[in-house]
Design a protein around this motif. Structure first.
Motif, PDB file in Angstrom:
ATOM      1  N   UNK A  25       0.804  -1.207  -0.035  1.00 57.35           N
ATOM      2  CA  UNK A  25      -0.091  -0.258   0.424  1.00 57.35           C
ATOM      3  C   UNK A  25       1.194   1.548   0.062  1.00 57.35           C
ATOM      4  N   UNK A  26       1.961   1.133   0.546  1.00 57.90           N
ATOM      5  CA  UNK A  26       2.851   2.559   0.308  1.00 57.90           C
ATOM      6  C   UNK A  26       4.356   2.115  -0.090  1.00 57.90           C
ATOM      7  N   UNK A  27       4.136   1.302  -1.452  1.00 62.87           N
ATOM      8  CA  UNK A  27       5.249   1.242  -2.689  1.00 62.87           C
ATOM      9  C   UNK A  27       6.539   0.202  -2.496  1.00 62.87           C
ATOM     10  N   UNK A  28       6.249  -0.447  -1.105  1.00 62.79           N
ATOM     11  CA  UNK A  28       7.902  -1.092  -0.770  1.00 62.79           C
ATOM     12  C   UNK A  28       7.255  -2.693  -0.636  1.00 62.79           C
ATOM     13  N   UNK A  29       8.575  -3.301  -0.500  1.00 60.25           N
ATOM     14  CA  UNK A  29       8.865  -4.764  -1.126  1.00 60.25           C
ATOM     15  C   UNK A  29       7.910  -5.305  -0.452  1.00 60.25           C
ATOM     16  N   UNK A  30       7.834  -5.579   1.148  1.00 62.43           N
ATOM     17  CA  UNK A  30       7.687  -6.462   2.464  1.00 62.43           C
ATOM     18  C   UNK A  30       8.109  -7.390   3.325  1.00 62.43           C
ATOM     19  N   UNK A  31       9.684  -6.957   2.796  1.00 63.17           N
ATOM     20  CA  UNK A  31      10.724  -7.558   2.795  1.00 63.17           C
ATOM     21  C   UNK A  31      11.308  -7.623   4.485  1.00 63.17           C
ATOM     22  N   UNK A  32      11.999  -8.771   5.007  1.00 58.88           N
ATOM     23  CA  UNK A  32      12.470  -8.170   6.528  1.00 58.88           C
ATOM     24  C   UNK A  32      13.718  -8.412   6.590  1.00 58.88           C
ATOM     25  N   UNK A  33      14.227  -8.829   7.013  1.00 58.08           N
ATOM     26  CA  UNK A  33      15.998  -9.699   7.722  1.00 58.08           C
ATOM     27  C   UNK A  33      15.121 -10.258   8.996  1.00 58.08           C
ATOM     28  N   UNK A  34      16.177 -11.772   9.565  1.00 59.74           N
ATOM     29  CA  UNK A  34      15.350 -12.058  10.561  1.00 59.74           C
ATOM     30  C   UNK A  34      15.428 -11.361  11.879  1.00 59.74           C
ATOM     31  N   UNK A  35      16.547 -10.819  12.069  1.00 63.05           N
ATOM     32  CA  UNK A  35      16.568  -9.741  13.186  1.00 63.05           C
ATOM     33  C   UNK A  35      15.015  -8.902  13.630  1.00 63.05           C
TER      34      UNK A  35
END
Length: 116
Positions: A56-66
């Motif tokens: 919705x905000x133009x980002x990719x939805x990726x996250x690091x395990x940390x």
């Protein structure tokens, strides 16, 4: 007066011990698998919500395990275990342009037609 049968008592005690040990092993194994599955489902749901909010905000939805460890309260090992066990979570490395080596791993929920 008859003598006490110690042999029978020991045999019966050994049988009871085997049954109790088996019951404890089944309970522990079931609890382990249930907790592992629960962590996997929590991670999948969290990453799905992250992806929807980020899109919705133009980002990719990726996250690091940390980052996910901080968000969910799991250890990094538990995050990685859940991610690698899931068919709904994709894993992508971040590659350093100069060294061409992986510097991080990103996790993201898989949606149909999901692409970078």
């Amino acid at each position: 007066m008859g003598s006490f049968d110690w042999k029978a008592l020991l045999a019966n005690s050994a049988n009871v011990a085997q049954i109790v040990t088996a019951a404890i092993a089944v309970i522990a194994g079931t609890r382990f698998l249930w907790r592992k599955r629960r962590r996997q489902k929590s991670l999948e749901e969290h990453l799905k919500l992250v992806l929807v909010a980020d899109k919705a905000s133009g980002k990719n939805g990726r996250r690091t395990p940390l980052r996910l460890s901080a968000d969910l309260g799991f250890t990094i090992e538990e995050i990685l275990d859940a991610a690698f066990s899931s068919k709904l979570i994709e894993r992508k490395p971040s590659i350093d342009r100069h060294t061409r080596r992986a510097t991080a791993i990103f996790l993201r929920y898989k949606l149909p037609g999901n692409s970078d």
